[in-house]
Design a protein around this motif. Structure first.
Motif, mmCIF file in Angstrom:
data_model
loop_
_atom_site.group_PDB
_atom_site.id
_atom_site.type_symbol
_atom_site.label_atom_id
_atom_site.label_comp_id
_atom_site.label_asym_id
_atom_site.label_seq_id
_atom_site.Cartn_x
_atom_site.Cartn_y
_atom_site.Cartn_z
ATOM 1 N N ARG A 1 -9.615 9.161 25.818
ATOM 2 C CA ARG A 1 -11.060 9.230 26.008
ATOM 3 C C ARG A 1 -11.582 7.819 26.254
ATOM 4 O O ARG A 1 -10.837 6.845 26.071
ATOM 5 N N ASN A 2 -12.839 7.696 26.662
ATOM 6 C CA ASN A 2 -13.354 6.375 26.999
ATOM 7 C C ASN A 2 -14.174 5.749 25.887
ATOM 8 O O ASN A 2 -14.786 4.701 26.071
ATOM 9 N N THR A 3 -14.192 6.402 24.720
ATOM 10 C CA THR A 3 -14.848 5.800 23.563
ATOM 11 C C THR A 3 -13.856 5.697 22.410
ATOM 12 O O THR A 3 -12.978 6.549 22.243
ATOM 13 N N CYS A 4 -14.021 4.657 21.625
ATOM 14 C CA CYS A 4 -13.084 4.369 20.542
ATOM 15 C C CYS A 4 -13.493 5.110 19.266
ATOM 16 O O CYS A 4 -14.672 5.110 18.897
ATOM 17 N N GLN A 5 -12.523 5.735 18.609
ATOM 18 C CA GLN A 5 -12.796 6.383 17.332
ATOM 19 C C GLN A 5 -12.711 5.347 16.211
ATOM 20 O O GLN A 5 -11.986 4.363 16.303
ATOM 21 N N ASP A 6 -13.442 5.594 15.160
ATOM 22 C CA ASP A 6 -13.431 4.689 14.008
ATOM 23 C C ASP A 6 -12.258 5.070 13.096
ATOM 24 O O ASP A 6 -12.380 5.941 12.233
ATOM 25 N N LEU A 7 -11.121 4.430 13.307
ATOM 26 C CA LEU A 7 -9.911 4.737 12.551
ATOM 27 C C LEU A 7 -9.391 3.470 11.885
ATOM 28 O O LEU A 7 -9.621 2.363 12.379
ATOM 29 N N PRO A 8 -8.679 3.604 10.762
ATOM 30 C CA PRO A 8 -8.131 2.421 10.096
ATOM 31 C C PRO A 8 -7.165 1.666 11.013
ATOM 32 O O PRO A 8 -6.311 2.280 11.656
ATOM 33 N N ASN A 9 -7.308 0.357 11.091
ATOM 34 C CA ASN A 9 -6.439 -0.451 11.948
ATOM 35 C C ASN A 9 -5.196 -0.868 11.173
ATOM 36 O O ASN A 9 -5.035 -2.011 10.765
ATOM 37 N N SER A 10 -4.287 0.079 10.986
ATOM 38 C CA SER A 10 -3.070 -0.188 10.222
ATOM 39 C C SER A 10 -2.033 -0.887 11.098
ATOM 40 O O SER A 10 -2.158 -0.927 12.325
ATOM 41 N N THR A 11 -1.007 -1.409 10.477
ATOM 42 C CA THR A 11 0.069 -2.066 11.230
ATOM 43 C C THR A 11 0.845 -1.052 12.075
ATOM 44 O O THR A 11 1.490 -1.426 13.045
ATOM 45 N N GLU A 12 0.779 0.232 11.701
ATOM 46 C CA GLU A 12 1.488 1.275 12.455
ATOM 47 C C GLU A 12 0.814 1.612 13.772
ATOM 48 O O GLU A 12 1.458 2.076 14.708
ATOM 49 N N ARG A 13 -0.510 1.385 13.843
ATOM 50 C CA ARG A 13 -1.300 1.882 14.968
ATOM 51 C C ARG A 13 -1.213 0.940 16.168
ATOM 52 O O ARG A 13 -1.388 -0.262 16.045
ATOM 53 N N PHE A 14 -0.960 1.519 17.345
ATOM 54 C CA PHE A 14 -0.898 0.722 18.567
ATOM 55 C C PHE A 14 -2.301 0.292 18.996
ATOM 56 O O PHE A 14 -3.252 1.055 18.849
ATOM 57 N N ASP A 15 -2.383 -0.935 19.551
ATOM 58 C CA ASP A 15 -3.691 -1.360 20.048
ATOM 59 C C ASP A 15 -3.797 -1.204 21.570
ATOM 60 O O ASP A 15 -4.672 -1.768 22.204
ATOM 61 N N TYR A 16 -2.887 -0.425 22.158
ATOM 62 C CA TYR A 16 -3.041 0.029 23.539
ATOM 63 C C TYR A 16 -2.763 1.529 23.546
ATOM 64 O O TYR A 16 -2.276 2.066 22.543
ATOM 65 N N PRO A 17 -3.108 2.260 24.642
ATOM 66 C CA PRO A 17 -3.143 3.739 24.584
ATOM 67 C C PRO A 17 -1.768 4.395 24.482
ATOM 68 O O PRO A 17 -1.219 4.920 25.455
ATOM 69 N N CYS A 18 -1.224 4.370 23.285
ATOM 70 C CA CYS A 18 0.135 4.849 23.029
ATOM 71 C C CYS A 18 0.165 5.580 21.698
ATOM 72 O O CYS A 18 -0.646 5.343 20.807
ATOM 73 N N VAL A 19 1.135 6.504 21.580
ATOM 74 C CA VAL A 19 1.389 7.202 20.321
ATOM 75 C C VAL A 19 2.881 7.506 20.272
ATOM 76 O O VAL A 19 3.525 7.667 21.308
ATOM 77 N N LEU A 20 3.425 7.560 19.067
ATOM 78 C CA LEU A 20 4.845 7.857 18.906
ATOM 79 C C LEU A 20 5.049 9.274 18.390
ATOM 80 O O LEU A 20 4.144 9.874 17.805
ATOM 81 N N GLY A 21 6.249 9.793 18.604
ATOM 82 C CA GLY A 21 6.631 11.041 17.966
ATOM 83 C C GLY A 21 6.785 10.826 16.474
ATOM 84 O O GLY A 21 7.138 9.726 16.009
#
Length: 216
Positions: free
Chosen positions: A56-76
């Motif tokens: 989506r083109n708007t950012c959700q307010d989510l915790p910025n943990s070390t696990e979370r990618f800062d580019y549009p990616c997600v892992l299995g």
């Protein structure tokens, strides 16, 4: 419907009739991949069953943990080590995406080159063709039909990550390497492309969930 062509995929190492074999088969075990919301970039939206992801083109307010990618990616969600695994992803008409596997330990922050030296083994469309992110990059010159679904086969012990065009049953590329740590399925949603690249990535159901009704 028109997914029976999966039966024609020619796996060079495993002469099987279908990638979806029984779970106890040693030839090509299909796995049930789901997405890990704790790794998802805040611009990504996961479905409730964690099988679909869209940008989506708007950012959700989510915790910025070390696990979370800062580019549009997600892992299995599941890590793989020492086994053979196969899964399929529907890319549909997306203009940009990348799929494959990465090390559990990859950097989730900042600019990272998505190559094996940094723990990534991925395939991505680029400039109207498809490119394996080897080092140097390998353009795939023999792709005849644009893949709407991509099959990924990890043979951990053999050190291979193979990609298949499920749409026409062809082999796209195989990385050969040596693995020593946990690998995770990797999903990159690509550039937003002025709203033209909003089609989701969809993990196709495995044999237990499919009951004959796979991705359309």
């Amino acid at each position: 419907g028109g997914r029976h062509n999966r039966m024609q995929i020619n796996f060079p190492l495993f002469p099987v009739t279908s990638p979806y074999l029984s779970p106890d088969s040693d030839s090509l075990p299909a796995v049930d991949v789901t997405l890990d919301p704790d790794t998802a970039n805040p611009y990504l939206v996961l479905s409730e069953d964690r099988k679909h992801v869209r940008r989506r083109n708007t950012c959700q307010d989510l915790p910025n943990s070390t696990e979370r990618f800062d580019y549009p990616c997600v892992l299995g969600a599941e890590g793989f080590m020492g086994r053979r695994c196969y899964w399929e992803v529907e890319v549909g008409d997306k203009t940009d995406w990348a799929l494959g596997v990465c090390k559990e330990s990859v950097s989730r922050k900042g600019t990272v080159e998505l190559i094996p030296e940094n723990g990534f083994w991925i395939l991505r469309p680029m400039g109207g063709e498809y490119v394996a992110y080897s080092s140097p990059l390998t353009p795939l010159t023999s792709v005849r039909i644009r893949p709407k679904q991509v099959g990924i086969f990890l043979d951990y012990k053999a050190g291979e990550v193979s990609f298949y065009n499920v749409t026409d049953g062809s082999h796209l590329f195989t990385f050969t390497d040596t693995f020593s740590e946990t690998l995770r399925p990797y999903f990159f949603l690509g550039v937003f492309d002025g709203g033209r690249n909003v089609v989701p990535l969809i993990i196709c159901p495995g044999p237990a969930q499919a009951e004959g009704n796979l991705c359309p």
